[in-house]
Write an enzyme that holds these catalytic residues in place. Structure first.
Site, PDB file in Angstrom:
ATOM      1  N   ASN A 208       0.686  -1.405   0.229  1.00  0.00           N
ATOM      2  CA  ASN A 208       0.065   0.024   0.061  1.00  0.00           C
ATOM      3  C   ASN A 208       0.762   1.091   0.105  1.00  0.00           C
ATOM      4  O   ASN A 208       1.805   1.093  -0.264  1.00  0.00           O
ATOM      5  CB  ASN A 208      -0.952  -0.079   0.936  1.00  0.00           C
ATOM      6  N   ASP A 277      -3.850  -6.327   4.721  1.00  0.00           N
ATOM      7  CA  ASP A 277      -4.793  -7.303   5.322  1.00  0.00           C
ATOM      8  C   ASP A 277      -5.150  -8.536   4.598  1.00  0.00           C
ATOM      9  O   ASP A 277      -5.566  -9.821   5.305  1.00  0.00           O
ATOM     10  CB  ASP A 277      -6.389  -6.589   5.194  1.00  0.00           C
ATOM     11  N   LYS A 287       9.113 -16.270 -11.431  1.00  0.00           N
ATOM     12  CA  LYS A 287       8.273 -15.208 -12.286  1.00  0.00           C
ATOM     13  C   LYS A 287       7.179 -15.611 -12.928  1.00  0.00           C
ATOM     14  O   LYS A 287       7.279 -16.726 -13.772  1.00  0.00           O
ATOM     15  CB  LYS A 287       9.073 -14.115 -13.125  1.00  0.00           C
ATOM     16  N   PHE A 321      -4.367   2.999  14.895  1.00  0.00           N
ATOM     17  CA  PHE A 321      -4.752   4.065  13.680  1.00  0.00           C
ATOM     18  C   PHE A 321      -5.351   3.496  12.851  1.00  0.00           C
ATOM     19  O   PHE A 321      -5.595   2.075  12.439  1.00  0.00           O
ATOM     20  CB  PHE A 321      -3.304   4.449  13.045  1.00  0.00           C
ATOM     21  N   LYS A 335     -13.712   0.072  15.197  1.00  0.00           N
ATOM     22  CA  LYS A 335     -12.296  -0.540  15.299  1.00  0.00           C
ATOM     23  C   LYS A 335     -11.930  -0.477  17.027  1.00  0.00           C
ATOM     24  O   LYS A 335     -11.496  -1.349  17.659  1.00  0.00           O
ATOM     25  CB  LYS A 335     -11.142   0.144  14.579  1.00  0.00           C
ATOM     26  N   LYS A 339     -11.224  -3.868  18.805  1.00  0.00           N
ATOM     27  CA  LYS A 339      -9.728  -4.274  18.687  1.00  0.00           C
ATOM     28  C   LYS A 339      -9.343  -4.032  20.245  1.00  0.00           C
ATOM     29  O   LYS A 339      -8.113  -4.294  20.468  1.00  0.00           O
ATOM     30  CB  LYS A 339      -8.821  -3.491  17.971  1.00  0.00           C
TER      31      LYS A 339
END
Length: 397
Positions: A208, A277, A287, A321, A335, A339
């Site tokens: 990301n 995730d 490859k 975060f 969250k 969590k």
């Protein structure tokens, strides 16, 4: 604080001032640079001009604007002055009120706060006259950023290395007075930062856009607050702050293992990393060659680090975060509960000015007691202190 006047004096550490100029500019500061004649023996003015996109000042008598007196205008423009590197010679000049070049003249003419980052041979640094000169400047209100220990240009391994640019920026943005009973002092704090990389084959991977800037800023701020900081980081382009124990990882699984291994000994965990995730079920040994039609890659859920920490929390404080693009309050509060965190800090990464790779951020803190505290847009280093201060005001006893 927006306008930074950087004074570079004649030591080998002047090369670090180029990196400092770059990092200050990336952090959103407007930087103007002054070079002594001796500094120009080590680094050219053009390097600073190209990075800062501002004129570079090298001569008291080279007035670039006839409508102004250059050293007065510069001093009035500055919100803060940084001398980096500061040689023994420049420290002596300033302590005795000498003004014989662009740097010393401008500094004597400004009322802006001043930070000094010494860099010199260890014996020079420990010389009684140098120590006396530094003490005089401290009494006059100058802020000193202590040099580090390491390999010096003279060949010694000792104290005298100029502080790293990240340390200087952290010191610049540190609140003027840190209480001696600061909550974070001597606390063991673990921070995760950056992205993680999930390999598909030796060429391709999934990741990301997280840069790690927010996590690294919090780590640097915690060091200045006296915390014992462990920074577990995925791949980034950022130099780890001085004073942290740095643990480099690549994948979500590696980050999970590094955090779990250290969790029991921590007082606080900041989980700022944007962990993947999902991870590919199969990592191909070679490859994957292009072929006709579509390619399907099956993914499985990676381990949820924050949930594991919340489920196994004992004495630790847990700060998570949430990088969201919509319904930010709904997702952050959900969250927080799922969590078992003490606080979730959320931001809108759909806003490119405060999203991944940006130099600024704007967040909202959601506490488990239901309180919500927004923090206005600011540079990430500055915002790191605001976050810590908000937590300290609630956790300090």
């Amino acid at each position: 604080m927006k306008n930074i006047l950087l004074a570079v004096t004649g030591g080998i550490a002047a090369y670090k001032a180029i990196d400092l100029t770059s990092k200050l500019t990336q952090a959103g500061y407007d930087v103007r640079v002054m070079l002594t004649a001796h500094a120009q023996e080590f680094v050219p003015p053009l390097s600073f001009q190209a990075i800062s996109r501002n004129p570079v000042y090298t001569d008291t008598f080279l007035e670039q604007n006839p409508a102004e007196i250059q050293h007065i205008t510069l001093g009035d423009w500055a919100d803060a002055v940084i001398v980096a590197p500061a040689t023994a010679n420049m420290i002596a000049k300033l302590s005795h009120g000498m003004a014989d070049d662009i740097v010393s003249t401008t500094i004597l003419a400004t009322v802006a706060p001043k930070w000094i980052a010494p860099a010199m041979n260890v014996h020079m640094y420990e010389n009684p006259r140098v120590q006396e000169n530094m003490e005089t400047l401290k009494q006059d209100g100058y802020h000193f950023i202590e040099p580090g220990e390491g390999f010096l240009a003279c060949g010694y391994v000792a104290k005298g290395r100029m502080a790293e640019p990240t340390e200087i920026i952290a010191a610049l943005e540190q609140p003027a007075h840190v209480r001696t009973d600061n909550y974070f002092t001597n606390k063991k704090v673990l921070i995760t930062a950056g992205t993680t990389i999930e390999e598909i084959d030796p060429v391709r991977y999934v990741a990301n856009r997280a840069s790690g800037k927010m996590g690294y800023a919090i780590a640097a701020a915690l060091v200045t607050y006296g915390a014992e900081v462990t920074l577990v980081s995925g791949p980034t382009y950022i130099t780890p702050p001085e004073g942290v124990t740095f643990v480099s990882v690549t994948s979500a699984q590696e980050m999970f293992e590094a955090v779990v291994e250290r969790y029991a000994h921590q007082d606080i965990v900041f989980k700022t990393a944007a962990v993947s995730d999902y991870t590919p079920v199969t990592k191909f040994a070679h490859k994957v060659k292009k072929q006709e039609g579509n390619l399907t890659v099956e993914f499985k859920r990676s381990k949820d680090i924050l949930k594991y920490l919340g489920d196994h929390k004992q004495h630790q404080k847990l700060v998570g975060f949430a990088a969201e693009t919509h319904d930010i309050a709904h997702y952050a509060q959900g969250k927080l509960t799922r969590k078992n965190a003490d606080v979730i800090i959320a931001n809108n990464v759909g806003d490119l000015s405060i999203g991944f790779n940006s130099n600024e951020n704007e967040v909202t803190m959601y506490f488990k007691d239901g309180e919500v505290q927004p923090l206005a847009k600011a540079g990430k280093a500055e915002l790191a202190y605001q976050i810590l201060n908000a937590l300290e005001s609630r956790w300090h006893v």
